[in-house]
Design an enzyme around this catalytic site. Structure first.
Site, mmCIF file in Angstrom:
data_model
loop_
_atom_site.group_PDB
_atom_site.id
_atom_site.type_symbol
_atom_site.label_atom_id
_atom_site.label_comp_id
_atom_site.label_asym_id
_atom_site.label_seq_id
_atom_site.Cartn_x
_atom_site.Cartn_y
_atom_site.Cartn_z
ATOM 1 N N GLU A 1 -3.424 19.178 -14.663
ATOM 2 C CA GLU A 1 -4.537 18.310 -14.292
ATOM 3 C C GLU A 1 -4.984 18.660 -12.891
ATOM 4 O O GLU A 1 -4.299 19.384 -12.157
ATOM 5 C CB GLU A 1 -4.122 16.837 -14.349
ATOM 6 N N ASN B 1 -6.178 16.694 -9.396
ATOM 7 C CA ASN B 1 -6.347 15.445 -8.673
ATOM 8 C C ASN B 1 -7.459 15.630 -7.645
ATOM 9 O O ASN B 1 -7.327 16.438 -6.718
ATOM 10 C CB ASN B 1 -5.044 15.049 -7.978
#
Length: 697
Positions: A288, A290
């Site tokens: 992912e 951030n």
């Protein structure tokens, strides 16, 4: 450059942003809830605006309240910190509509990469290797089970808008998927106002390694090397370091290039982090991105010499990055230990209350090492049940990894925290663990090395012997002080006890303490002559004076230890040199000795006169009360649900109730089979530690 910025956050990160803004000559505005009216970030800021009740859903994540604070103070820009609204595209757009600068990426980048589901799809489309998973919306627990079985267990259930371990569960079977799905949804809604959930394959034996990126509004993007974040508990990072002990230069360059390419694909600017999972062969997979500043950013700052918050502010003001990829360096090694308000002896359950003592080690920077402590609390302040349990981030730097570990060990030894449960002993245990020292770590480190939870550290016999010598010396000092205060001894009286029996658990030492020099020389005639604290006797250069507080401890087996220090009764931190090696320990005086805490061990050290020790051996052991038929609340919290009824038969491991504390749901289970006799609380009840939830027959 901005003249005034508002920090839409609280605690440690708000204080961190204020420090850099102050250095840049920028005025700051803090926001605070009822629970934070006396918080450190409120005290540090130039202005502060009240925004509502303690729950974040009624204060810190209410966009209209933040906008109102911006309007009232005339702030030109807003730094969101991490968590709360930091990855909320609606917030970024609302600021833009107000003509206020968001110190972070554009709303389009937040939408593209801040959402875990969308970022997975974009990464796959860009040809980035990703972990197998289902990125669509999941309607209910039944669908979650079907998807999990298609992917193959174990799976990771994650909140789409999540971060910091909130809304995250690992499931190894269908039952755990059903349970984890609902808990993840509840935590996600409570923490982020978004209960969307996705599921992906959980890769076993992984390392969690992330790349820090930084971009400007002119299309320039660079990476600032990696951070190793594999020491995790409940999917929440505990220890981080930079660089990683596992990566080689080729893998580092490949991961960095991929992170930069991904950031450029969404026109990213400001600070961001691309997280990867890395297997034992150094294959890496995108997890992912951030779209915010990470909690662990200080370790990157320590090895690069850069201030990431300053770069974020300058980029937001339209400036170009002041460096290129070729300018980025790795100078030494840095480690961060996250100090949490949680009790490691109670399975790391949250702890709240007043910090009756908070004395972090002194910050310093030198060629041999550095200590940095980012915090948002102070002695006498309250740790609230409403927010993340982080107290501080203790960081160390050294010219290499071994040096950084040693600096961290010493800094943890000196860190004093009282009044609440905290994980300092656990962080100390990690620093001394052979597997961590070797760098052979994965995200399963804590589960594998502490499978039954943390119960303290067993120190080596030689270390216990050093502690016994120190305890005997301190008891002698305390006995002399007590005698003088009571009028039994004169300053020249040598009749204070010097023979002791020191007991630590099952170990026992008989010790005789005699002074080498305690700020004076004692002649055979009893005359005292003042001398320098340490050095050669001015009357006889051949005599070495050990210094104030130096004593010799002779053990029954004939061995001796030299103890040097300046501890006096009442000191809570003892610094000594024992047999030439330093020793730092937390000390609490007790009737028959001390409670001594060092390197993850919590010791009840008995120091008695020989006759008293002999009589103590004849005393019966006091047994603790029987609570086997009670379910006690292990931490202060709110009852979310009760899963059983009075009269119901339960089995070992069966869920009994769920208690929420610090935005984390904790399922309390039956330790053995039995029948519920009485339930004393109802959903919505606020409980204290050890309050009786239910009783069993």
């Amino acid at each position: 450059m901005f003249k005034k910025i508002l920090i839409a956050n609280r605690g440690e990160i708000a204080c961190r942003v204020i420090k850099t803004a102050r250095k840049m000559g920028i005025a700051t505005v803090a926001v605070y809830s009822d629970a934070d009216k006396d918080a450190l970030h409120v005290r540090m800021a130039d202005e502060a605006v009240h925004i509502g009740p303690p729950p974040a859903s009624e204060s810190y994540i209410v966009i209209d309240k933040i906008l109102d604070a911006v309007r009232r103070t005339g702030a030109e820009a807003v730094h969101p910190g991490y968590g709360f609204l930091s990855e909320n595209s609606r917030f970024a757009k609302a600021l833009e509509d107000e003509g206020v600068v968001f110190i972070g990426p554009p709303a389009s980048a937040i939408e593209a990469m801040g959402d875990k589901i969308t970022s997975k799809k974009l990464a796959a489309e860009a040809g980035v290797s990703t972990v197998p998973g289902y990125m669509g919306l999941i309607a209910d627990a039944d669908e979650a089970v079907r998807i999990s079985e298609q992917i193959g267990y174990p799976v990771m259930i994650k909140a789409s808008a999540g971060g910091g371990g909130k809304g995250m569960r690992i499931a190894w079977n269908a039952e755990e998927v059903r349970e984890g799905f609902q808990s993840s949804k509840n935590e996600a809604m409570s923490s982020f106002g978004d209960d969307r959930i996705f599921i992906e394959k959980f890769v076993t034996q992984p390392r969690h390694i992330e790349i820090q990126v930084m971009g400007d509004r002119h299309g320039n993007v660079i990476h600032l090397n990696e951070r190793e974040c594999s020491i995790q508990r409940r999917n929440q990072k505990v220890i981080e370091e930079a660089p990683s002990p596992f990566l080689d230069p080729e893998t580092r360059a490949a991961m960095g290039a991929q992170a930069v390419a991904l950031a450029k694909a969404v026109n990213y600017c400001s600070a961001g982090t691309v997280e990867f999972i890395v297997d034992g062969a150094r294959n890496f997979y995108f997890l992912e991105m951030n779209t915010r500043l990470q909690v662990e950013h200080p370790v990157t700052e320590l090895i690069t010499g850069l201030d990431l918050v300053e770069l974020m502010i300058r980029v937001a003001a339209g400036e170009k990055l002041p460096l290129t990829q070729e300018d980025v360096r790795i100078d030494g090694w840095a480690i961060e230990s996250r100090l949490y308000a949680e009790d490691p002896y109670r399975n790391f359950l949250p702890s709240i209350g007043r910090l009756t003592r908070y004395r972090p080690p002194a910050e310093r920077r030198g060629p041999d090492g550095a200590v940095r402590n980012d915090t948002g609390v102070y002695e006498g302040g309250e740790i609230s049940m409403h927010y993340d349990p982080m107290i501080a981030k203790l960081c160390s730097w050294g010219p290499d990894r071994a040096a950084a570990i040693e600096v961290m060990r010493n800094a943890l030894d000196e860190f004093e925290v009282e009044g609440i449960g905290h994980n300092l002993p656990f962080c100390q245990a990690v620093m001394d663990h052979p597997r961590f020292v070797s760098g052979d770590i994965t995200t399963a480190f804590i589960a594998e090395e502490f499978p039954d939870g943390f119960h303290g550290v067993t120190l080596p016999d030689e270390e216990l012997r050093r502690i016994a010598a120190g305890a005997a010396a301190m008891k002698t000092v305390a006995a002399r002080r007590e005698g003088r205060i009571s009028g039994v001894l004169s300053p020249h009286d040598r009749r204070a006890p010097r023979d002791w029996v020191v007991s630590i658990g099952a170990r026992e030492w008989r010790a005789h303490v005699s002074p080498l020099a305690r700020g004076h020389i004692v002649t055979e005639e009893g005359e005292e002559l003042a001398i320098a604290p340490k050095g050669r006797d001015p009357r006889n250069p051949d005599v070495l004076i050990h210094g104030q507080g130096a004593v010799k401890v002779r053990f029954e087996d004939g061995t001796e230890s030299t103890v040097e220090g300046d501890w006096t009764p009442g000191d809570r931190l003892a610094r000594a040199t024992i047999d030439g090696a330093p020793l730092v320990a937390k000390v609490d005086m007790r009737a028959e000795g001390f409670r001594i805490r060092r390197r993850g061990a919590d010791l009840d050290v008995k120091v008695r006169e020989p006759r008293v020790a002999e009589l103590a051996r004849l005393m019966p052991e006091k047994l603790p009360p029987d609570t086997s038929k009670l379910l006690l609340c292990p931490m202060p919290g709110l009852v979310v649900s009760i899963a059983v009824e009075e009269g119901q038969e339960v089995q070992e491991g069966q869920p009994l109730c769920t208690v929420e504390a610090m935005k984390m749901e904790n399922v309390l289970r039956a330790e053995r089979a039995g029948v519920v006799a009485r339930i004393n609380v109802a959903p919505g009840a606020s409980l204290a530690v050890d309050e009786v939830i239910m009783e069993f027959e």
